[in-house]
Motif scaffolding. Structure first.
Motif, PDB file in Angstrom:
ATOM      1  N   GLU A  26      -2.481 -23.423  87.117  1.00 53.28           N
ATOM      2  CA  GLU A  26      -3.714 -22.632  87.038  1.00 53.28           C
ATOM      3  C   GLU A  26      -3.768 -21.584  88.148  1.00 53.28           C
ATOM      4  O   GLU A  26      -4.170 -20.441  87.917  1.00 53.28           O
ATOM      5  CB  GLU A  26      -4.932 -23.551  87.122  1.00 53.28           C
ATOM      6  CG  GLU A  26      -5.086 -24.461  85.919  1.00 53.28           C
ATOM      7  CD  GLU A  26      -6.012 -25.642  86.155  1.00 53.28           C
ATOM      8  OE1 GLU A  26      -6.527 -25.801  87.285  1.00 53.28           O
ATOM      9  OE2 GLU A  26      -6.215 -26.420  85.206  1.00 53.28           O
ATOM     10  N   VAL A  27      -3.360 -21.965  89.353  1.00 54.83           N
ATOM     11  CA  VAL A  27      -3.376 -21.030  90.484  1.00 54.83           C
ATOM     12  C   VAL A  27      -2.367 -19.901  90.231  1.00 54.83           C
ATOM     13  O   VAL A  27      -2.682 -18.727  90.447  1.00 54.83           O
ATOM     14  CB  VAL A  27      -3.072 -21.762  91.816  1.00 54.83           C
ATOM     15  CG1 VAL A  27      -2.931 -20.768  92.956  1.00 54.83           C
ATOM     16  CG2 VAL A  27      -4.160 -22.770  92.127  1.00 54.83           C
ATOM     17  N   LYS A  28      -1.180 -20.246  89.773  1.00 58.95           N
ATOM     18  CA  LYS A  28      -0.178 -19.203  89.481  1.00 58.95           C
ATOM     19  C   LYS A  28      -0.710 -18.248  88.420  1.00 58.95           C
ATOM     20  O   LYS A  28      -0.531 -17.037  88.530  1.00 58.95           O
ATOM     21  CB  LYS A  28       1.135 -19.843  89.007  1.00 58.95           C
ATOM     22  CG  LYS A  28       1.863 -20.583  90.102  1.00 58.95           C
ATOM     23  CD  LYS A  28       3.271 -20.975  89.747  1.00 58.95           C
ATOM     24  CE  LYS A  28       3.406 -21.757  88.490  1.00 58.95           C
ATOM     25  NZ  LYS A  28       4.768 -22.269  88.254  1.00 58.95           N
ATOM     26  N   GLU A  29      -1.392 -18.799  87.406  1.00 59.86           N
ATOM     27  CA  GLU A  29      -1.966 -17.949  86.358  1.00 59.86           C
ATOM     28  C   GLU A  29      -3.043 -17.030  86.911  1.00 59.86           C
ATOM     29  O   GLU A  29      -3.175 -15.880  86.479  1.00 59.86           O
ATOM     30  CB  GLU A  29      -2.530 -18.804  85.225  1.00 59.86           C
ATOM     31  CG  GLU A  29      -1.439 -19.445  84.387  1.00 59.86           C
ATOM     32  CD  GLU A  29      -1.962 -20.478  83.391  1.00 59.86           C
ATOM     33  OE1 GLU A  29      -3.188 -20.784  83.397  1.00 59.86           O
ATOM     34  OE2 GLU A  29      -1.141 -20.991  82.617  1.00 59.86           O
ATOM     35  N   MET A  30      -3.809 -17.508  87.895  1.00 63.39           N
ATOM     36  CA  MET A  30      -4.842 -16.664  88.519  1.00 63.39           C
ATOM     37  C   MET A  30      -4.202 -15.469  89.222  1.00 63.39           C
ATOM     38  O   MET A  30      -4.679 -14.331  89.091  1.00 63.39           O
ATOM     39  CB  MET A  30      -5.671 -17.481  89.516  1.00 63.39           C
ATOM     40  CG  MET A  30      -6.561 -18.523  88.867  1.00 63.39           C
ATOM     41  SD  MET A  30      -7.289 -19.662  90.065  1.00 63.39           S
ATOM     42  CE  MET A  30      -8.675 -18.698  90.645  1.00 63.39           C
ATOM     43  N   PHE A  31      -3.116 -15.722  89.957  1.00 60.77           N
ATOM     44  CA  PHE A  31      -2.419 -14.625  90.631  1.00 60.77           C
ATOM     45  C   PHE A  31      -1.868 -13.639  89.608  1.00 60.77           C
ATOM     46  O   PHE A  31      -2.041 -12.426  89.745  1.00 60.77           O
ATOM     47  CB  PHE A  31      -1.267 -15.155  91.497  1.00 60.77           C
ATOM     48  CG  PHE A  31      -1.694 -15.699  92.828  1.00 60.77           C
ATOM     49  CD1 PHE A  31      -2.195 -14.863  93.811  1.00 60.77           C
ATOM     50  CD2 PHE A  31      -1.594 -17.058  93.102  1.00 60.77           C
ATOM     51  CE1 PHE A  31      -2.583 -15.356  95.048  1.00 60.77           C
ATOM     52  CE2 PHE A  31      -1.976 -17.566  94.335  1.00 60.77           C
ATOM     53  CZ  PHE A  31      -2.475 -16.711  95.303  1.00 60.77           C
ATOM     54  N   MET A  32      -1.195 -14.151  88.585  1.00 65.76           N
ATOM     55  CA  MET A  32      -0.558 -13.270  87.613  1.00 65.76           C
ATOM     56  C   MET A  32      -1.592 -12.516  86.780  1.00 65.76           C
ATOM     57  O   MET A  32      -1.364 -11.375  86.402  1.00 65.76           O
ATOM     58  CB  MET A  32       0.409 -14.062  86.724  1.00 65.76           C
ATOM     59  CG  MET A  32       1.586 -14.660  87.508  1.00 65.76           C
ATOM     60  SD  MET A  32       2.372 -13.545  88.727  1.00 65.76           S
ATOM     61  CE  MET A  32       3.264 -12.437  87.655  1.00 65.76           C
ATOM     62  N   LYS A  33      -2.742 -13.136  86.533  1.00 64.29           N
ATOM     63  CA  LYS A  33      -3.819 -12.448  85.805  1.00 64.29           C
ATOM     64  C   LYS A  33      -4.304 -11.250  86.613  1.00 64.29           C
ATOM     65  O   LYS A  33      -4.541 -10.168  86.067  1.00 64.29           O
ATOM     66  CB  LYS A  33      -4.969 -13.430  85.539  1.00 64.29           C
ATOM     67  CG  LYS A  33      -6.089 -12.861  84.718  1.00 64.29           C
ATOM     68  CD  LYS A  33      -7.158 -13.917  84.462  1.00 64.29           C
ATOM     69  CE  LYS A  33      -8.329 -13.340  83.720  1.00 64.29           C
ATOM     70  NZ  LYS A  33      -9.402 -14.312  83.542  1.00 64.29           N
ATOM     71  N   TRP A  34      -4.446 -11.434  87.936  1.00 61.84           N
ATOM     72  CA  TRP A  34      -4.877 -10.321  88.783  1.00 61.84           C
ATOM     73  C   TRP A  34      -3.833  -9.212  88.751  1.00 61.84           C
ATOM     74  O   TRP A  34      -4.166  -8.034  88.602  1.00 61.84           O
ATOM     75  CB  TRP A  34      -5.104 -10.788  90.228  1.00 61.84           C
ATOM     76  CG  TRP A  34      -5.683  -9.705  91.095  1.00 61.84           C
ATOM     77  CD1 TRP A  34      -6.999  -9.439  91.295  1.00 61.84           C
ATOM     78  CD2 TRP A  34      -4.958  -8.721  91.846  1.00 61.84           C
ATOM     79  NE1 TRP A  34      -7.135  -8.353  92.129  1.00 61.84           N
ATOM     80  CE2 TRP A  34      -5.898  -7.889  92.482  1.00 61.84           C
ATOM     81  CE3 TRP A  34      -3.606  -8.457  92.038  1.00 61.84           C
ATOM     82  CZ2 TRP A  34      -5.536  -6.827  93.306  1.00 61.84           C
ATOM     83  CZ3 TRP A  34      -3.244  -7.398  92.854  1.00 61.84           C
ATOM     84  CH2 TRP A  34      -4.198  -6.591  93.472  1.00 61.84           C
ATOM     85  N   PHE A  35      -2.570  -9.595  88.882  1.00 67.16           N
ATOM     86  CA  PHE A  35      -1.514  -8.589  88.865  1.00 67.16           C
ATOM     87  C   PHE A  35      -1.412  -7.914  87.501  1.00 67.16           C
ATOM     88  O   PHE A  35      -1.026  -6.750  87.406  1.00 67.16           O
ATOM     89  CB  PHE A  35      -0.164  -9.186  89.268  1.00 67.16           C
ATOM     90  CG  PHE A  35       0.019  -9.287  90.767  1.00 67.16           C
ATOM     91  CD1 PHE A  35       0.029  -8.152  91.566  1.00 67.16           C
ATOM     92  CD2 PHE A  35       0.180 -10.520  91.379  1.00 67.16           C
ATOM     93  CE1 PHE A  35       0.186  -8.230  92.934  1.00 67.16           C
ATOM     94  CE2 PHE A  35       0.353 -10.619  92.760  1.00 67.16           C
ATOM     95  CZ  PHE A  35       0.343  -9.466  93.536  1.00 67.16           C
ATOM     96  N   LYS A  36      -1.755  -8.618  86.433  1.00 70.08           N
ATOM     97  CA  LYS A  36      -1.700  -8.028  85.086  1.00 70.08           C
ATOM     98  C   LYS A  36      -2.693  -6.875  84.978  1.00 70.08           C
ATOM     99  O   LYS A  36      -2.417  -5.857  84.349  1.00 70.08           O
ATOM    100  CB  LYS A  36      -2.009  -9.103  84.040  1.00 70.08           C
ATOM    101  CG  LYS A  36      -1.673  -8.707  82.643  1.00 70.08           C
ATOM    102  CD  LYS A  36      -1.828  -9.888  81.703  1.00 70.08           C
ATOM    103  CE  LYS A  36      -1.176  -9.572  80.376  1.00 70.08           C
ATOM    104  NZ  LYS A  36      -1.094 -10.739  79.515  1.00 70.08           N
TER     105      LYS A  36
END
Length: 98
Positions: A26-36
């Motif tokens: 979930e944390v990795k997805e939060m980072f990647m969502k921001w970068f997306k």
């Protein structure tokens, strides 16, 4: 005559409790969502961005998984972590994977 060390017996690492992989994911997805949303190679996620968009939204399990999640993204080559240990930079590989 050869002498062997008294404690040549190898000690096994302490048994660690089973860690739930979901919070780290979930944390990795939060980072990647921001970068997306900010998808360009070299995009910088500042300390303020990390606090505002990640840290304030973490529950305790996610908070415990934060460092491991960042290390994984870094080891996969998706992000670079700057000297301060908080500022992140999106790599070409990270941009391509979004």
């Amino acid at each position: 005559m050869k002498s062997s060390p008294k404690n040549s017996k190898r000690k096994s690492p302490p048994k660690s409790k089973k860690i739930d992989p979901a919070p780290k994911k979930e944390v990795k997805e939060m980072f990647m969502k921001w970068f997306k949303k900010n998808k360009k190679v070299g995009q910088v996620m500042t300390k303020q961005d990390v606090v505002r968009n990640i840290l304030t939204k973490l529950d305790s399990k996610q908070n415990d998984a934060l460092e491991e999640a960042m290390d994984e993204l870094k080891s996969y080559g998706l992000i670079e972590v700057k000297e301060d240990g908080v500022t992140l930079v999106l790599t070409q590989k990270g941009s391509d994977s979004i």
